[in-house]
Scaffold this motif. Structure first.
Motif, PDB file in Angstrom:
ATOM      1  N   ARG A   1      -4.908  -1.454   8.435  1.00  0.00           N
ATOM      2  CA  ARG A   1      -3.749  -1.123   8.660  1.00  0.00           C
ATOM      3  C   ARG A   1      -3.569  -2.245   9.611  1.00  0.00           C
ATOM      4  NH1 ARG A   1      -1.594   1.851  12.332  1.00  0.00           N
ATOM      5  NH2 ARG A   1       1.154   1.993  12.143  1.00  0.00           N
TER       6      ARG A   1
ATOM      7  N   TRP B   1       0.133  -3.315   5.793  1.00  0.00           N
ATOM      8  CA  TRP B   1      -1.778  -3.918   5.188  1.00  0.00           C
ATOM      9  C   TRP B   1      -2.324  -5.083   4.768  1.00  0.00           C
ATOM     10  CZ3 TRP B   1      -4.471   1.213   4.783  1.00  0.00           C
ATOM     11  CH2 TRP B   1      -3.633   1.948   5.862  1.00  0.00           C
TER      12      TRP B   1
ATOM     13  N   VAL C   1       0.567  -1.167   0.204  1.00  0.00           N
ATOM     14  CA  VAL C   1      -0.468  -0.343   0.151  1.00  0.00           C
ATOM     15  C   VAL C   1       0.773   1.689  -0.004  1.00  0.00           C
ATOM     16  CG1 VAL C   1      -2.172   1.036   1.317  1.00  0.00           C
ATOM     17  CG2 VAL C   1      -1.584  -0.942   1.077  1.00  0.00           C
ATOM     18  N   THR C   2       0.563   2.237  -0.869  1.00  0.00           N
ATOM     19  CA  THR C   2       1.094   3.426  -1.068  1.00  0.00           C
ATOM     20  C   THR C   2      -0.030   4.393  -0.143  1.00  0.00           C
ATOM     21  OG1 THR C   2       2.029   3.476  -3.034  1.00  0.00           O
ATOM     22  CG2 THR C   2       1.737   5.485  -2.010  1.00  0.00           C
ATOM     23  N   THR C   3       0.795   5.547   0.917  1.00  0.00           N
ATOM     24  CA  THR C   3       0.093   6.227   1.857  1.00  0.00           C
ATOM     25  C   THR C   3      -0.004   7.572   1.620  1.00  0.00           C
ATOM     26  OG1 THR C   3       1.242   5.329   4.491  1.00  0.00           O
ATOM     27  CG2 THR C   3      -0.535   4.309   3.358  1.00  0.00           C
ATOM     28  N   LYS C   4      -0.447   8.122   2.397  1.00  0.00           N
ATOM     29  CA  LYS C   4      -0.234   9.446   2.520  1.00  0.00           C
ATOM     30  C   LYS C   4      -0.679  10.174   4.409  1.00  0.00           C
ATOM     31  CE  LYS C   4      -4.126  11.522   0.549  1.00  0.00           C
ATOM     32  NZ  LYS C   4      -4.661  13.073  -0.496  1.00  0.00           N
ATOM     33  N   ARG C   5      -0.182  10.982   4.373  1.00  0.00           N
ATOM     34  CA  ARG C   5      -0.349  11.827   5.823  1.00  0.00           C
ATOM     35  C   ARG C   5      -1.634  12.591   6.157  1.00  0.00           C
ATOM     36  NH1 ARG C   5       0.990   9.679  10.392  1.00  0.00           N
ATOM     37  NH2 ARG C   5       0.799  11.300  12.194  1.00  0.00           N
TER      38      ARG C   5
ATOM     39  N   CYS D   1     -13.019   1.692   0.740  1.00  0.00           N
ATOM     40  CA  CYS D   1     -12.297   2.576  -0.578  1.00  0.00           C
ATOM     41  C   CYS D   1     -13.174   2.620  -1.491  1.00  0.00           C
ATOM     42  CB  CYS D   1     -10.697   2.141  -0.537  1.00  0.00           C
ATOM     43  SG  CYS D   1      -9.573   2.359   1.138  1.00  0.00           S
TER      44      CYS D   1
ATOM     45  N   TYR E   1      -3.178   0.856  -4.140  1.00  0.00           N
ATOM     46  CA  TYR E   1      -2.476  -0.749  -2.805  1.00  0.00           C
ATOM     47  C   TYR E   1      -2.559  -1.596  -4.519  1.00  0.00           C
ATOM     48  CZ  TYR E   1      -7.132  -3.132  -3.660  1.00  0.00           C
ATOM     49  OH  TYR E   1      -7.966  -3.306  -4.782  1.00  0.00           O
TER      50      TYR E   1
ATOM     51  N   GLN F   1      -2.403   7.742   8.529  1.00  0.00           N
ATOM     52  CA  GLN F   1      -1.467   7.066   7.138  1.00  0.00           C
ATOM     53  C   GLN F   1      -2.949   6.573   6.435  1.00  0.00           C
ATOM     54  OE1 GLN F   1       0.946   7.800   5.997  1.00  0.00           O
ATOM     55  NE2 GLN F   1       1.790   8.860   7.694  1.00  0.00           N
ATOM     56  N   MET F   2      -3.814   7.687   5.675  1.00  0.00           N
ATOM     57  CA  MET F   2      -3.931   7.369   4.614  1.00  0.00           C
ATOM     58  C   MET F   2      -4.402   6.475   3.199  1.00  0.00           C
ATOM     59  SD  MET F   2      -7.321   9.370   3.060  1.00  0.00           S
ATOM     60  CE  MET F   2      -6.115  10.550   1.140  1.00  0.00           C
ATOM     61  N   PRO F   3      -4.400   5.609   2.798  1.00  0.00           N
ATOM     62  CA  PRO F   3      -3.572   4.299   1.767  1.00  0.00           C
ATOM     63  C   PRO F   3      -4.459   5.607   0.094  1.00  0.00           C
ATOM     64  CG  PRO F   3      -6.095   3.293   2.187  1.00  0.00           C
ATOM     65  CD  PRO F   3      -5.657   4.313   3.359  1.00  0.00           C
TER      66      PRO F   3
END
Length: 446
Positions: free
Chosen positions: A432, A439, A373-377, A420, A387, A382-384
């Motif tokens: 998570r 994840w 999973v790639t997330t951002k703050r 999502c 994926y 951390q929000m996905p």
């Protein structure tokens, strides 16, 4: 594993061979020798170049080779060369071109033995022999030290084959696999005769048990069985039994045999029974869906379920739900009587029909599947945003996190769930694991 090879036509090697080589070319001599050789070795094969191979697997190779040489000498053949090796080409080269009457190549030294032999012992074609001579390859060691790719490019398929032989890599076989006999079982008695069907079933049950045990050990299923009754009037009555599908189930065969015995009429009392398998299949077979209306009638489905219950016991299970916070730990499957399970299912179907409305249903994987999973703050979490399951998917909307934790007196858990929506419109449920920051995809809505 080892094989014995004698000098007569045939050299079709096998993983481990013992090879004897003899000079006389007369085919009459070979025909005279074979019966005597079979008295020493279990199997013998005649090949080309005046060699004979004998199967010595499971036997002591060296004494067997000496016994085979004695068979030749009894026929006044004085010049005999025997070679023993676990690699066919080594045994062949040693028997045809070796020095001495008896050569034993120890396991692990095959490549060293071939290394000093001239390349001609591998019998390359005239064209290939000319090419090898042109680049200075004189012995097997010269060819073996090259890499396969360069040999294939320059010398083609024949060169690659010769390269493998020069490295003592020979997968040829001399003897094919001995076909396994089909299982059978029998019992005879002479002091009395049997006419009581129940006593016959008792004996047949024991015989079929032995056969099905042997079938299961071989990973096979019987397609046909023949019951052969020896009668007191010296007649034999054969009865073929063929089920709807092949099986190795003892209970299934006995159920079928009992139904056949009810229709069999014998002319006299029974003094012996033989049961033999006539045909077998693999253990895995294609089977249709017994609950598909286009596949079977209700009666056939009921009979099949009854057979499953006889074979497997209580195979009907129903879910029992708890209030555990994690869905994958909320349901427990319990065995139940078929009548009770059926009544419960019918009641639920009536309730669903009365209250059903169009809605999305959450589909869970049997076990949560780990994903990248790639997330951002975003604020405190951390929000996905992407994926990867089988390929990378972009998340256009993520609701959450819904935090669930607990397990103080059992296995602890701490998860952050996100509902999502991907860019192709799929709704997925990710979480998570806060304990190790991994994840998972838990399911999807359909």
């Amino acid at each position: 594993m080892s094989f014995v090879c004698l000098w007569t036509p045939s050299a079709v090697p096998a993983p481990s061979l013992l090879r004897l080589d003899e000079a006389p070319p007369e085919s009459e001599l070979l025909q005279q020798l074979v019966p005597s050789l079979l008295g020493v070795a279990p199997r013998v094969a005649i090949g080309t170049k005046g060699v004979v191979w004998a199967d010595a697997r499971g036997m002591s190779a060296e004494p067997l080779a000496r016994d085979l040489v004695e068979v030749y000498r009894e026929k006044d053949v004085k010049k005999v060369r025997a070679a023993i090796s676990i690699v066919p080409v080594c045994a062949e080269v040693a028997a045809l071109h070796g020095k001495g009457g008896f050569i034993n190549i120890s396991p692990g030294t095959e490549r060293d033995y071939l290394a000093r032999c001239p390349i001609g012992v591998l019998e390359p074609s005239l064209a290939l022999s000319t090419l090898l001579d042109g680049i200075g390859i004189e012995c097997c060691a010269d060819l073996a030290r090259l890499d396969l790719e360069s040999v294939e490019v320059r010398f083609g398929a024949e060169g690659a084959r010769l390269w493998r032989l020069s490295r003592a890599d020979d997968s040829r076989r001399i003897f094919t696999t001995v076909p396994r006999s089909l299982p059978s079982a029998s019992l005879d008695w002479v002091d009395y005769t049997l006419k009581d069907p129940e006593r016959l079933v008792f004996i047949i049950n024991a015989l079929v048990g032995n056969i099905t045990t042997e079938l299961k050990s071989c990973g096979q299923c019987a397609r046909e069985m023949t019951m052969s009754f020896s009668l007191a009037n010296r007649e034999t009555y054969d009865h073929l039994i063929r089920p709807a599908r092949s099986t190795a189930s003892h209970k299934a065969w006995m159920r079928l045999i009992r139904s056949h015995l009810e229709r069999i009429t014998l002319r006299d009392g029974v003094v012996g029974i033989t049961i033999r398998v006539e045909a077998v299949t693999g253990e895995v077979e294609r089977q249709g869906d017994i609950f598909d209306r286009g596949f079977a009638t209700a009666r056939a489905a009921e009979e099949t379920i009854a057979q499953l219950l006889d074979d497997q016991g209580a195979v009907v299970v129903t879910p029992r739900n708890t209030q555990h916070p994690l869905l994958d730990r909320r349901t427990e499957w319990i065995s139940q009587e078929p009548a009770q399970a059926s009544a419960r299912i019918q009641l639920r179907e009536r309730v669903v029909k009365a209250t059903a409305a169009p809605r999305l249903t959450l589909q869970l994987f049997p076990d949560p599947r780990r994903i990248a999973v790639t997330t951002k703050r975003r604020r405190d979490h951390q929000m996905p945003v992407q994926y990867r399951d089988k390929e990378w998917l972009t998340i256009v909307s993520a609701a959450g996190p819904d935090r669930v934790s607990g397990g103080q007196w059992s296995e602890p858990y701490a998860r952050e769930y996100f509902k999502c929506v991907t860019d192709d419109g799929m709704m997925v449920w990710l979480y998570r694991d806060a304990r190790d920051d991994s994840w998972y995809i838990h399911g999807w809505w359909d």
